[in-house]
Design an enzyme around this catalytic site. Structure first.
Site, PDB file in Angstrom:
ATOM      1  CE  LYS A  13      16.090 -19.414  36.342  1.00  0.00           C
ATOM      2  NZ  LYS A  13      14.819 -18.755  36.883  1.00  0.00           N
ATOM      3  NE  ARG A  88      18.258 -13.403  38.035  1.00  0.00           N
ATOM      4  CZ  ARG A  88      18.198 -14.468  38.727  1.00  0.00           C
ATOM      5  NH1 ARG A  88      18.972 -15.352  38.820  1.00  0.00           N
ATOM      6  NH2 ARG A  88      17.142 -14.841  39.552  1.00  0.00           N
ATOM      7  NE  ARG A 127      10.550 -20.339  45.024  1.00  0.00           N
ATOM      8  CZ  ARG A 127      11.446 -20.023  44.136  1.00  0.00           C
ATOM      9  NH1 ARG A 127      11.645 -20.636  43.077  1.00  0.00           N
ATOM     10  NH2 ARG A 127      12.085 -18.817  44.243  1.00  0.00           N
ATOM     11  NE  ARG A 154      14.433 -17.444  46.888  1.00  0.00           N
ATOM     12  CZ  ARG A 154      14.636 -17.744  45.641  1.00  0.00           C
ATOM     13  NH1 ARG A 154      14.895 -18.590  45.241  1.00  0.00           N
ATOM     14  NH2 ARG A 154      14.732 -16.483  44.956  1.00  0.00           N
ATOM     15  NE  ARG A 165      12.697 -13.181  42.649  1.00  0.00           N
ATOM     16  CZ  ARG A 165      12.304 -14.354  43.393  1.00  0.00           C
ATOM     17  NH1 ARG A 165      11.410 -14.315  44.257  1.00  0.00           N
ATOM     18  NH2 ARG A 165      12.754 -15.359  42.962  1.00  0.00           N
TER      19      ARG A 165
HETATM   20  P1  AMP Z   1      17.325 -16.988  41.996  1.00  0.00           P
HETATM   21  O1  AMP Z   1      17.264 -17.822  43.553  1.00  0.00           O
HETATM   22  O2  AMP Z   1      18.009 -17.328  40.827  1.00  0.00           O
HETATM   23  O3  AMP Z   1      15.877 -16.379  41.801  1.00  0.00           O
HETATM   24  O4  AMP Z   1      18.031 -15.699  42.732  1.00  0.00           O
HETATM   25  C1  AMP Z   1      17.770 -14.677  43.454  1.00  0.00           C
HETATM   26  C2  AMP Z   1      18.251 -13.413  43.606  1.00  0.00           C
HETATM   27  O5  AMP Z   1      19.772 -13.476  43.776  1.00  0.00           O
HETATM   28  C3  AMP Z   1      17.714 -12.767  42.442  1.00  0.00           C
HETATM   29  O6  AMP Z   1      16.663 -11.776  42.580  1.00  0.00           O
HETATM   30  C4  AMP Z   1      19.136 -11.652  42.468  1.00  0.00           C
HETATM   31  O7  AMP Z   1      18.995 -10.552  43.566  1.00  0.00           O
HETATM   32  C5  AMP Z   1      20.327 -12.407  42.824  1.00  0.00           C
HETATM   33  N1  AMP Z   1      20.970 -13.215  41.644  1.00  0.00           N
HETATM   34  C6  AMP Z   1      20.930 -14.529  41.371  1.00  0.00           C
HETATM   35  N2  AMP Z   1      21.565 -14.825  40.242  1.00  0.00           N
HETATM   36  C7  AMP Z   1      21.924 -13.419  39.711  1.00  0.00           C
HETATM   37  C8  AMP Z   1      22.720 -13.206  38.652  1.00  0.00           C
HETATM   38  N3  AMP Z   1      23.274 -13.841  37.687  1.00  0.00           N
HETATM   39  N4  AMP Z   1      22.944 -11.630  38.369  1.00  0.00           N
HETATM   40  C9  AMP Z   1      22.325 -10.893  39.400  1.00  0.00           C
HETATM   41  N5  AMP Z   1      21.826 -11.239  40.404  1.00  0.00           N
HETATM   42  C10 AMP Z   1      21.582 -12.533  40.684  1.00  0.00           C
END
Ligand code: AMP
Length: 208
Positions: A13, A88, A127, A154, A165
């Site tokens: 994404k 989400r 990654r 990360r 996740r």
């Molecule tokens: P991402 O970079 O999108 O993979 O997000 C990293 C982490 O941020 C996720 O594993 C969640 O802990 C938190 N996070 C990001 N977006 C959301 C969301 N829309 N709702 C809840 N937690 C989020």
């Protein structure tokens, strides 16, 4: 374009959003990036979010919904937006619908980037990201191919957290695929290909 990017963590994404931003200049709203910035700055939001993020759990809905609602008030989103990593959960999707209907800016599409779970585990554990510009690369990149910055892994890209996740995605986020299909907004794309090939399909799917 007013779009939502759907897909498991690591589906690509962020990469597709970066390509769209580069070519069309549409504002990119990534809740993950916003939370990581808050963690880096040591704000109250960052301190609250970090525990959830490190465990691969979702940050509570009210926190995230507030963050996105506020971001959508910024006038730059009048020309469109790419929501990445939000919504989400069903509660987030419903809150987004309500906010967009208030702003009279309905979604044009929910773009699902589809990738098999085992491919994702391999992708995410190898990654690496650039500390300077956020470029998404791999363990093969000794430094950032875009700006020469230092690459890092990360905290949540270790295998145990990645698997959690993916479980969270299956349970809480994948029901949104049916939600957006029901709204006739869903467009699905095979994400297990070269990013530029995926991007060509993304442009076609969005009639760009
Ligand atoms: P991402 O970079 O999108 O993979 O997000 C990293 C982490 O941020 C996720 O594993 C969640 O802990 C938190 N996070 C990001 N977006 C959301 C969301 N829309 N709702 C809840 N937690 C989020």
């Amino acid at each position: 374009m007013n779009i939502v990017l759907l897909g498991a963590p690591g589906a690509g994404k962020g990469t597709q959003a970066a390509l769209l931003v580069e070519k069309y200049g549409t504002p990119h709203i990534s809740t993950g990036d916003m939370l990581r910035a808050a963690v880096k700055e040591g704000t109250e939001l960052g301190r609250k979010a970090k525990t959830y993020m490190d465990a691969g759990e979702l940050v509570p809905d009210d926190v995230i919904i507030g963050l996105v609602t506020e971001r959508l008030q910024n006038p730059d989103t009048e020309k469109g937006f790419i929501l990445d990593g939000f919504p989400r959960t069903s509660a987030q999707a419903v809150a987004l619908d309500a906010e967009l209907s208030k702003l009279e800016r309905p979604l044009d599409a929910a773009l699902l980037i589809d990738v098999d779970a085992e491919v994702i585990v391999k992708r995410l554990t190898s990654r690496r990201m650039c500390k300077e510009c956020g470029y998404i690369g791999s363990v093969a990149d000794a430094s950032c191919p875009k700006c020469g910055g230092e690459m890092y892994q990360r905290d949540d890209d270790n295998e145990a957290t990645v698997r959690n996740r993916l479980d969270v995605y299956q349970k809480s986020t994948s029901p949104l695929i049916d939600y957006y299909r029901g709204c006739e907004l869903l467009v699905a794309i095979d994400g297990d290909r070269d990013p530029q090939v995926v991007f060509a399909d993304v442009e076609k799917a969005l009639n760009l």
